[in-house]
Design a protein around this motif. Sequence first.
Motif, mmCIF file in Angstrom:
data_model
loop_
_atom_site.group_PDB
_atom_site.id
_atom_site.type_symbol
_atom_site.label_atom_id
_atom_site.label_comp_id
_atom_site.label_asym_id
_atom_site.label_seq_id
_atom_site.Cartn_x
_atom_site.Cartn_y
_atom_site.Cartn_z
ATOM 1 N N THR A 204 0.844 -1.208 0.000
ATOM 2 C CA THR A 204 0.000 0.000 0.000
ATOM 3 C C THR A 204 0.872 1.249 0.000
ATOM 4 O O THR A 204 1.940 1.270 0.615
ATOM 5 C CB THR A 204 -0.923 0.002 1.229
ATOM 6 N N PHE A 205 0.431 2.288 -0.694
ATOM 7 C CA PHE A 205 1.168 3.552 -0.710
ATOM 8 C C PHE A 205 0.202 4.723 -0.857
ATOM 9 O O PHE A 205 -0.926 4.571 -1.325
ATOM 10 C CB PHE A 205 2.209 3.572 -1.837
ATOM 11 N N GLU A 206 0.673 5.886 -0.428
ATOM 12 C CA GLU A 206 -0.110 7.119 -0.555
ATOM 13 C C GLU A 206 0.357 7.880 -1.780
ATOM 14 O O GLU A 206 1.564 7.970 -2.055
ATOM 15 C CB GLU A 206 0.049 7.988 0.687
ATOM 16 N N TYR A 207 -0.601 8.430 -2.513
ATOM 17 C CA TYR A 207 -0.271 9.200 -3.700
ATOM 18 C C TYR A 207 -0.791 10.622 -3.543
ATOM 19 O O TYR A 207 -1.943 10.837 -3.145
ATOM 20 C CB TYR A 207 -0.888 8.573 -4.950
ATOM 21 N N PHE A 208 0.067 11.594 -3.851
ATOM 22 C CA PHE A 208 -0.309 13.001 -3.797
ATOM 23 C C PHE A 208 -0.101 13.602 -5.177
ATOM 24 O O PHE A 208 1.025 13.655 -5.674
ATOM 25 C CB PHE A 208 0.533 13.745 -2.758
ATOM 26 N N ALA A 209 -1.186 14.022 -5.785
ATOM 27 C CA ALA A 209 -1.115 14.600 -7.124
ATOM 28 C C ALA A 209 -0.399 15.939 -7.061
ATOM 29 O O ALA A 209 -0.513 16.679 -6.078
ATOM 30 C CB ALA A 209 -2.525 14.771 -7.696
ATOM 31 N N PRO A 210 0.369 16.290 -8.110
ATOM 32 C CA PRO A 210 1.063 17.580 -8.125
ATOM 33 C C PRO A 210 0.059 18.720 -8.143
ATOM 34 O O PRO A 210 -0.973 18.651 -8.808
ATOM 35 C CB PRO A 210 1.875 17.527 -9.418
ATOM 36 N N GLU A 211 0.366 19.762 -7.376
ATOM 37 C CA GLU A 211 -0.534 20.912 -7.322
ATOM 38 C C GLU A 211 -0.471 21.683 -8.633
ATOM 39 O O GLU A 211 0.561 21.726 -9.305
ATOM 40 C CB GLU A 211 -0.155 21.820 -6.157
ATOM 41 N N ASP A 212 -1.588 22.302 -8.973
ATOM 42 C CA ASP A 212 -1.637 23.103 -10.200
ATOM 43 C C ASP A 212 -0.751 24.326 -10.067
ATOM 44 O O ASP A 212 -0.542 24.865 -8.987
ATOM 45 C CB ASP A 212 -3.078 23.552 -10.495
ATOM 46 N N PHE A 213 -0.209 24.765 -11.203
ATOM 47 C CA PHE A 213 0.553 26.003 -11.207
ATOM 48 C C PHE A 213 -0.390 27.180 -10.940
ATOM 49 O O PHE A 213 -1.457 27.291 -11.542
ATOM 50 C CB PHE A 213 1.242 26.208 -12.558
ATOM 51 N N VAL A 214 0.021 28.057 -10.036
ATOM 52 C CA VAL A 214 -0.782 29.229 -9.694
ATOM 53 C C VAL A 214 -0.034 30.474 -10.134
ATOM 54 O O VAL A 214 1.098 30.715 -9.693
ATOM 55 C CB VAL A 214 -1.068 29.289 -8.177
ATOM 56 N N GLY A 215 -0.636 31.232 -11.010
ATOM 57 C CA GLY A 215 0.026 32.439 -11.492
ATOM 58 C C GLY A 215 -0.405 33.649 -10.674
ATOM 59 O O GLY A 215 -1.572 34.003 -10.639
ATOM 60 N N GLU A 216 0.554 34.241 -9.987
ATOM 61 C CA GLU A 216 0.261 35.427 -9.178
ATOM 62 C C GLU A 216 1.131 36.550 -9.688
ATOM 63 O O GLU A 216 2.361 36.478 -9.630
ATOM 64 C CB GLU A 216 0.577 35.144 -7.699
ATOM 65 N N PHE A 217 0.504 37.567 -10.219
ATOM 66 C CA PHE A 217 1.240 38.631 -10.859
ATOM 67 C C PHE A 217 1.261 39.873 -9.960
ATOM 68 O O PHE A 217 0.217 40.288 -9.450
ATOM 69 C CB PHE A 217 0.606 39.013 -12.205
ATOM 70 N N SER A 218 2.470 40.460 -9.767
ATOM 71 C CA SER A 218 2.580 41.730 -9.042
ATOM 72 C C SER A 218 3.256 42.730 -9.974
ATOM 73 O O SER A 218 4.315 42.432 -10.539
ATOM 74 C CB SER A 218 3.418 41.552 -7.773
ATOM 75 N N ILE A 219 2.635 43.859 -10.162
ATOM 76 C CA ILE A 219 3.115 44.838 -11.139
ATOM 77 C C ILE A 219 3.630 46.060 -10.408
ATOM 78 O O ILE A 219 2.923 46.659 -9.589
ATOM 79 C CB ILE A 219 1.990 45.236 -12.104
ATOM 80 N N ASP A 220 4.883 46.409 -10.673
ATOM 81 C CA ASP A 220 5.500 47.590 -10.081
ATOM 82 C C ASP A 220 5.760 48.605 -11.193
ATOM 83 O O ASP A 220 6.399 48.298 -12.194
ATOM 84 C CB ASP A 220 6.841 47.232 -9.411
ATOM 85 N N GLU A 221 5.229 49.811 -11.001
ATOM 86 C CA GLU A 221 5.422 50.871 -12.005
ATOM 87 C C GLU A 221 6.504 51.810 -11.502
ATOM 88 O O GLU A 221 6.456 52.280 -10.371
ATOM 89 C CB GLU A 221 4.123 51.620 -12.259
ATOM 90 N N ARG A 222 7.458 52.073 -12.323
ATOM 91 C CA ARG A 222 8.547 52.980 -11.956
ATOM 92 C C ARG A 222 8.615 54.136 -12.965
ATOM 93 O O ARG A 222 8.521 53.922 -14.164
ATOM 94 C CB ARG A 222 9.890 52.235 -11.947
ATOM 95 N N ASP A 223 8.750 55.351 -12.417
ATOM 96 C CA ASP A 223 8.936 56.515 -13.284
ATOM 97 C C ASP A 223 10.404 56.602 -13.669
ATOM 98 O O ASP A 223 11.283 56.561 -12.820
ATOM 99 C CB ASP A 223 8.533 57.804 -12.574
ATOM 100 N N ILE A 224 10.645 56.649 -14.924
ATOM 101 C CA ILE A 224 12.011 56.741 -15.412
ATOM 102 C C ILE A 224 12.202 58.146 -15.988
ATOM 103 O O ILE A 224 11.410 58.612 -16.793
ATOM 104 C CB ILE A 224 12.288 55.673 -16.486
ATOM 105 N N GLU A 225 13.270 58.802 -15.534
ATOM 106 C CA GLU A 225 13.526 60.181 -15.920
ATOM 107 C C GLU A 225 13.650 60.312 -17.433
ATOM 108 O O GLU A 225 14.268 59.485 -18.085
ATOM 109 C CB GLU A 225 14.822 60.656 -15.258
ATOM 110 N N ASN A 226 13.025 61.378 -17.950
ATOM 111 C CA ASN A 226 13.037 61.701 -19.375
ATOM 112 C C ASN A 226 12.444 60.580 -20.232
ATOM 113 O O ASN A 226 12.871 60.370 -21.357
ATOM 114 C CB ASN A 226 14.460 62.001 -19.856
ATOM 115 N N SER A 227 11.455 59.846 -19.678
ATOM 116 C CA SER A 227 10.784 58.841 -20.498
ATOM 117 C C SER A 227 9.296 58.946 -20.282
ATOM 118 O O SER A 227 8.842 59.445 -19.271
ATOM 119 C CB SER A 227 11.261 57.427 -20.128
ATOM 120 N N ASP A 228 8.519 58.502 -21.257
ATOM 121 C CA ASP A 228 7.080 58.591 -21.157
ATOM 122 C C ASP A 228 6.442 57.214 -21.050
ATOM 123 O O ASP A 228 5.304 57.007 -21.445
ATOM 124 C CB ASP A 228 6.511 59.333 -22.374
ATOM 125 N N TYR A 229 7.220 56.255 -20.514
ATOM 126 C CA TYR A 229 6.635 54.931 -20.351
ATOM 127 C C TYR A 229 7.068 54.362 -19.006
ATOM 128 O O TYR A 229 7.966 54.887 -18.353
ATOM 129 C CB TYR A 229 7.074 54.009 -21.498
#
Length: 239
Positions: A204-229
Motif C-alpha cells: 500500500t502507498f499514498e499518492y499526492f497529485a502535483p498541485e496546479d501552477f498558480v500564477g500570481e502577478f505583481s506589477i511595479d510601475e517605476r517613473d524613469i527620468e526623461n521617459s514617457d513609459y
Amino acid sequence: MLILSLALIVMIAFSVLAIQLILWQSADISVSIVSESDNGKNEVTISVLNTAGSTLLFYENAEVAGKIEYLSDSGWVEYCDVSYTAYNTGAFSSEYGGTFAELQPGENWKVSVPEDKIAGMTNGTYRIKMTYITEKNYNAYLNEAFNKNNAENSKIPNVKPETTPNSNTNGLKPIVNSEISETEEVSMEERFLAEGLSEIYVETFEYFAPEDFVGEFSIDERDIENSDYSATKARIIVD
C-alpha cells in the motif's frame, strides 16, 4: 500471581516477535514505492527485489497481471494493470515469456505505472497487487499435470475399429482424440494456471497529485527620468 501474569505477557510478546521474524525472513520479495514530482509531473516507480533465494515467476498474461487499486468509500477498486516487462528488458523470460515475467534471486526490478494512468490519479491511498509463483512450485504443478494426463490415458479401453461397407481404406473409423489439453488440466476451481500454488503480494502507498501552477502577478510601475513609459515587472509564483 502478578509475577506469573507478567511472565505470561513477556512470553506472549516474545512469541509474537518470533513469529514476525519468521514471516519476515520467509518473505519472497521486498517492495518499495516512490512517488516523485518534477515540474508538475508525477512519476510512480515500484522497486521489486527477489529475496527468496530462488527464481520467481510473476503472472503477466491476459488472465493475470499486476494490478493497481485505489481505496474508495466502498472498498478497494481496480484502477489499472501494471506490466513488469514494459521498459524493463530484464523481466523478459526466454522460457516463460507470454505467461510469466522472470525475477532471478537477488535481482531488482524497476516497474513504472503508465504515464497516462498516473495523469488520472488523484490524492488517496493506492496499492499494488502482484501474483507470482516460485519456479520450483510451477515445475511441480506441470509434473503433476503430466502424470495425471498419463494416468487418464492409461485408463482408456481398447476399442476395435468399426467396419462399414462404405468405410474408407482399411475400414477404419476415426476415433475422437483422447488426449487432455493443457487448459483441461487446470482445475475448474482455479481461475488461472496453478492458482493454488501462487502467492499474492500487496503493498500500500499514498499518492499526492502535483498541485496546479498558480500564477500570481505583481506589477511595479517605476517613473524613469526623461521617459514617457513605465517598466512592468511580472513575477510568477509557483506553489
